[in-house]
Design a protein around this motif. Structure first.
Motif, mmCIF file in Angstrom:
data_model
loop_
_atom_site.group_PDB
_atom_site.id
_atom_site.type_symbol
_atom_site.label_atom_id
_atom_site.label_comp_id
_atom_site.label_asym_id
_atom_site.label_seq_id
_atom_site.Cartn_x
_atom_site.Cartn_y
_atom_site.Cartn_z
ATOM 1 N N GLN A 171 17.612 0.156 6.460
ATOM 2 C CA GLN A 171 18.947 -0.398 6.292
ATOM 3 C C GLN A 171 19.342 -0.442 4.818
ATOM 4 O O GLN A 171 20.442 -0.026 4.436
ATOM 5 C CB GLN A 171 19.022 -1.800 6.896
ATOM 6 N N LYS A 172 18.424 -0.923 3.979
ATOM 7 C CA LYS A 172 18.699 -1.019 2.543
ATOM 8 C C LYS A 172 18.859 0.372 1.927
ATOM 9 O O LYS A 172 19.687 0.569 1.037
ATOM 10 C CB LYS A 172 17.584 -1.807 1.848
ATOM 11 N N ARG A 173 18.065 1.334 2.418
ATOM 12 C CA ARG A 173 18.206 2.689 1.888
ATOM 13 C C ARG A 173 19.543 3.285 2.306
ATOM 14 O O ARG A 173 20.190 4.002 1.527
ATOM 15 C CB ARG A 173 17.055 3.578 2.355
ATOM 16 N N GLY A 174 19.972 2.972 3.533
ATOM 17 C CA GLY A 174 21.276 3.433 3.986
ATOM 18 C C GLY A 174 22.391 2.902 3.093
ATOM 19 O O GLY A 174 23.327 3.635 2.737
ATOM 20 N N ILE A 175 22.283 1.634 2.709
ATOM 21 C CA ILE A 175 23.273 1.036 1.809
ATOM 22 C C ILE A 175 23.264 1.764 0.465
ATOM 23 O O ILE A 175 24.324 2.075 -0.107
ATOM 24 C CB ILE A 175 22.981 -0.463 1.613
ATOM 25 N N ALA A 176 22.050 2.047 -0.046
ATOM 26 C CA ALA A 176 21.932 2.738 -1.330
ATOM 27 C C ALA A 176 22.503 4.154 -1.260
ATOM 28 O O ALA A 176 23.197 4.607 -2.185
ATOM 29 C CB ALA A 176 20.469 2.767 -1.770
ATOM 30 N N TYR A 177 22.215 4.854 -0.167
ATOM 31 C CA TYR A 177 22.774 6.201 0.009
ATOM 32 C C TYR A 177 24.306 6.138 0.039
ATOM 33 O O TYR A 177 24.991 6.994 -0.537
ATOM 34 C CB TYR A 177 22.266 6.841 1.302
ATOM 35 N N ASP A 178 24.835 5.140 0.721
ATOM 36 C CA ASP A 178 26.284 4.986 0.808
ATOM 37 C C ASP A 178 26.875 4.744 -0.583
ATOM 38 O O ASP A 178 27.897 5.343 -0.947
ATOM 39 C CB ASP A 178 26.629 3.831 1.746
ATOM 40 N N ARG A 179 26.222 3.888 -1.353
ATOM 41 C CA ARG A 179 26.683 3.610 -2.720
ATOM 42 C C ARG A 179 26.619 4.860 -3.586
ATOM 43 O O ARG A 179 27.417 5.034 -4.505
ATOM 44 C CB ARG A 179 25.826 2.500 -3.347
ATOM 45 N N HIS A 180 25.663 5.742 -3.271
ATOM 46 C CA HIS A 180 25.490 6.978 -4.041
ATOM 47 C C HIS A 180 26.424 8.083 -3.553
ATOM 48 O O HIS A 180 26.412 9.191 -4.098
ATOM 49 C CB HIS A 180 24.022 7.429 -3.947
ATOM 50 N N GLY A 181 27.188 7.790 -2.500
ATOM 51 C CA GLY A 181 28.133 8.768 -1.981
ATOM 52 C C GLY A 181 27.553 9.726 -0.963
ATOM 53 O O GLY A 181 28.227 10.664 -0.538
ATOM 54 N N LEU A 194 19.381 1.202 14.232
ATOM 55 C CA LEU A 194 19.974 0.819 15.520
ATOM 56 C C LEU A 194 19.178 1.347 16.711
ATOM 57 O O LEU A 194 19.225 0.771 17.798
ATOM 58 C CB LEU A 194 21.417 1.303 15.590
ATOM 59 N N ALA A 195 18.435 2.433 16.499
ATOM 60 C CA ALA A 195 17.581 2.948 17.572
ATOM 61 C C ALA A 195 16.479 1.953 17.904
ATOM 62 O O ALA A 195 16.018 1.855 19.043
ATOM 63 C CB ALA A 195 16.970 4.285 17.165
ATOM 64 N N ASN A 196 16.057 1.186 16.903
ATOM 65 C CA ASN A 196 15.005 0.193 17.098
ATOM 66 C C ASN A 196 15.547 -1.214 17.306
ATOM 67 O O ASN A 196 14.865 -2.075 17.836
ATOM 68 C CB ASN A 196 14.054 0.198 15.886
ATOM 69 N N LYS A 197 16.789 -1.439 16.855
ATOM 70 C CA LYS A 197 17.405 -2.759 17.000
ATOM 71 C C LYS A 197 18.825 -2.579 17.554
ATOM 72 O O LYS A 197 19.799 -2.800 16.844
ATOM 73 C CB LYS A 197 17.438 -3.481 15.648
ATOM 74 N N PRO A 198 18.939 -2.170 18.822
ATOM 75 C CA PRO A 198 20.267 -1.931 19.408
ATOM 76 C C PRO A 198 21.139 -3.191 19.335
ATOM 77 O O PRO A 198 20.660 -4.299 19.560
ATOM 78 C CB PRO A 198 19.957 -1.567 20.859
ATOM 79 N N GLY A 199 22.396 -2.990 18.995
ATOM 80 C CA GLY A 199 23.314 -4.116 18.959
ATOM 81 C C GLY A 199 23.193 -4.987 17.733
ATOM 82 O O GLY A 199 23.800 -6.074 17.679
ATOM 83 N N HIS A 200 22.439 -4.539 16.716
ATOM 84 C CA HIS A 200 22.286 -5.341 15.501
ATOM 85 C C HIS A 200 23.599 -5.339 14.722
ATOM 86 O O HIS A 200 23.994 -4.335 14.124
ATOM 87 C CB HIS A 200 21.144 -4.788 14.645
ATOM 88 N N GLY A 201 24.283 -6.481 14.734
ATOM 89 C CA GLY A 201 25.624 -6.592 14.191
ATOM 90 C C GLY A 201 25.807 -6.091 12.762
ATOM 91 O O GLY A 201 26.674 -5.237 12.502
ATOM 92 N N PRO A 202 25.024 -6.589 11.792
ATOM 93 C CA PRO A 202 25.213 -6.161 10.404
ATOM 94 C C PRO A 202 25.084 -4.650 10.215
ATOM 95 O O PRO A 202 25.849 -4.045 9.467
ATOM 96 C CB PRO A 202 24.112 -6.923 9.653
ATOM 97 N N THR A 203 24.113 -4.035 10.922
ATOM 98 C CA THR A 203 23.934 -2.582 10.785
ATOM 99 C C THR A 203 25.083 -1.833 11.441
ATOM 100 O O THR A 203 25.532 -0.793 10.925
ATOM 101 C CB THR A 203 22.592 -2.140 11.397
#
Length: 297
Positions: A171-181, A194-203
């Motif tokens: 999740q944190k890496r996804g945020i970093a990738y997003d910040r990096h464009g 989400l594959a491991n935590k279906p329905g996880h709101g923040p993600t």
């Protein structure tokens, strides 16, 4: 019961052995051997949680016998077996620190046992790796997205990382990738979480925002809707879905979501500002909940 249970155990008939050891414990809960033998049977059956409870009960019973002055409160061989079995289960569960303690206790009983030394070395290495992973995990929050990506990747690729830590690192890496464009890579990481935590709101919100940034608005709305489905009081999800509807030109739906966000969180500045701006520029009235009204597309 204890003797018959041991016979069953030697014959690998763990079900009958467990039944007999349980009856023996019911008659005398202060004997450590019954807990140990039942725990070993539970371990054979793969019921590691019950095995650990029994091993800890065996240790407590032995300590109780020792405190009352019983000289032979538990034989050294039995205690050694207990610590080894307990350590191996804990190591398999990723609880390296507790496993390390058990192996140290076993090594104290047999200082020259090579297998115990090897198990202790493995547990010690995992403890050090866990400490390193925790440092790297905290470093995932580095304000430099390139460094954050590198640190999170190390956590993800490290062996024996607990599933919850690995998911958080994705999740944190996804945020970093997003910040990096790097939107597509960010989406891949959020999808892994989400594959491991279906329905996880923040993600779901994070992935939805990323979809919106690349103008995949239907997918963004689907994620925001899924987050709302998991928590109908999720004000932020309503605000974000309202923005996506607004981008699509579905102004009545956008207004309805902003109004819902304000109802749930009256302090929501963003929802208030966007609803005010929406009314000002488009003359959208307070939503009546009709998805077919003018402005919805």
């Amino acid at each position: 019961y204890m003797s018959r249970g041991k016979i069953y155990a030697r014959q690998n008939d763990c079900q009958h052995a467990i039944a007999d050891f349980s009856k023996a414990i019911a008659q005398n809960s202060g004997t450590p051997y019954n807990y140990l033998d039942r725990g070993l049977c539970y371990r054979k059956l793969g019921k590691t949680d019950k095995a650990l409870v029994d091993f800890d009960s065996a240790i407590a019973a032995a300590q109780g016998r020792k405190a009352t002055g019983v000289k032979d409160y538990i034989k050294a061989d039995a205690l050694f077996t207990l610590f080894i079995a307990r350590g191996n289960i804990l190591l398999g569960l990723g609880q390296a620190l507790e496993a390390q303690r058990s192996f140290k206790a076993a090594l104290f009983l047999r200082p020259n046992d090579k297998k115990v030394k090897a198990s202790l070395a493995k547990a010690t290495a995992e403890v050090k790796a866990s400490q390193t992973n925790k440092k790297l995990y905290h470093a995932c929050n580095n304000p430099d997205p390139v460094k954050a990506i590198a640190n999170c990747t190390q956590v993800i690729n490290s062996p024996n990382v607990p599933p919850n830590m690995k998911a958080a690192a994705y999740q944190k890496r996804g945020i970093a990738y997003d910040r990096h464009g790097e939107r597509q890579t960010a989406l891949a990481d959020f999808t892994t979480v989400l594959a491991n935590k279906p329905g996880h709101g923040p993600t779901l919100l994070m992935r939805g925002v990323t979809y919106a940034q690349i103008n995949q608005l239907d997918k963004a709305i689907a994620d925001f809707s899924a987050a709302i489905e998991s928590d109908h009081g999720y004000a932020k999800a309503y605000t974000l879905r309202g923005r996506a509807y607004e981008q699509k030109g579905a102004l009545q739906k956008a207004a309805a979501d902003y109004s819902k966000a304000i109802a749930l969180a009256p302090q929501s500045v963003e929802a208030r500002m966007r609803l005010k701006a929406l009314k000002s520029k488009s003359h959208v009235d307070a939503p009546a909940g009709d998805a077919n009204k003018k402005g919805d597309h």
